[in-house]
Design an enzyme around this catalytic site. Structure first.
Site, PDB file in Angstrom:
ATOM      1  CG  ASP A  30     -28.089  47.620  60.618  1.00 40.47           C
ATOM      2  OD1 ASP A  30     -27.738  48.520  59.818  1.00 40.47           O
ATOM      3  OD2 ASP A  30     -28.784  47.844  61.632  1.00 40.47           O
ATOM      4  CG  ASP A 139     -24.022  49.498  67.619  1.00 40.75           C
ATOM      5  OD1 ASP A 139     -23.067  48.742  67.852  1.00 40.75           O
ATOM      6  OD2 ASP A 139     -25.109  49.093  67.167  1.00 40.75           O
TER       7      ASP A 139
END
Length: 226
Positions: A30, A139
């Site tokens: 991100d 993640d």
């Protein structure tokens, strides 16, 4: 004596399994400043914080604000947080892990996939992010892995508004890695060429380990020794 040896071997195998925790893997990229980039978020005994970078992947300026939470913020994730291939069966990398930063920030974990195309392969990852992630999931920082809830990749790299590929999960093929900036493409190809597929929701078993120096030298954060 032969029966006793068998029983002892079985008990040892059970203990090894019990020493592992089951979980799953997902992917992320991100471009946000990692949560472990804040000294207040470090786990007990860790020395850091995790490095954050400016738009050009140089060191972020002192006091720079997280680009995901402050308009015009100049603190981003670093391109060096891409996976590193060690062998055909082992990679190093970085990940978000756990919902509470102070419980996980800068700690390292070794996991082995038990499902998916990478079954039997392992990673050692350092936790550089936390929050919104379950305590048993990892993640993995993978370029093109999906921007998720926040997106600083548009500000840092001019990515599409929802990131490259799916907002959650990212690109869906190796060929789509060509959409990314050249300095991120190797980490994108890693997912498809080394791990062999999407990685999202593949099952793992894992345990905490001491961090390899190769990871702490990149992140700038060293956790307490276990």
């Amino acid at each position: 004596m032969h029966s006793l040896k068998i029983i002892t071997t079985l008990l040892g195998a059970i203990a090894l399994v019990r020493g592992q925790t089951a979980g799953t893997t997902t992917t992320t990229w991100d471009c946000c400043e990692p949560a472990c980039g804040y000294t207040s978020n470090l786990s007990a005994g860790a020395r850091g914080p995790v490095r954050s970078c400016n738009k050009s992947n140089g060191p972020a300026a002192a006091g720079a604000q997280n680009a995901c939470f402050t308009q015009g913020g100049q603190a981003f994730s670093c391109s060096s947080y891409q996976p590193i291939i060690i062998s055909n069966t082992l990679s190093y990398g970085f990940a978000g892990h756990g919902n509470t930063a102070t419980a996980t920030c800068c700690k390292c974990y070794q996991f082995t996939w038990t499902s998916g195309a990478a079954a039997g392969k392992s990673m050692i990852v350092q936790a550089i992010n936390a929050g919104g992630i379950t305590d048993t999931d990892f993640d993995i920082y993978t370029p093109g892995g999906g921007v998720g809830d926040y997106n600083a990749c548009t500000a840092q790299y001019g990515a599409p508004a929802q990131g490259w590929g799916r907002q959650y999960g990212g690109v869906t093929s190796d060929s789509q890695c060509s959409q990314l900036p050249s300095n991120l493409q190797a980490g994108c190809h890693w997912r498809w060429q080394w791990a062999g597929g999407d990685i999202n929701n593949w099952q793992i078993t894992y345990k905490q380990v001491n961090c390899p120096s190769q990871l702490t030298s990149i992140s700038g954060c060293t956790p307490a020794t276990i």
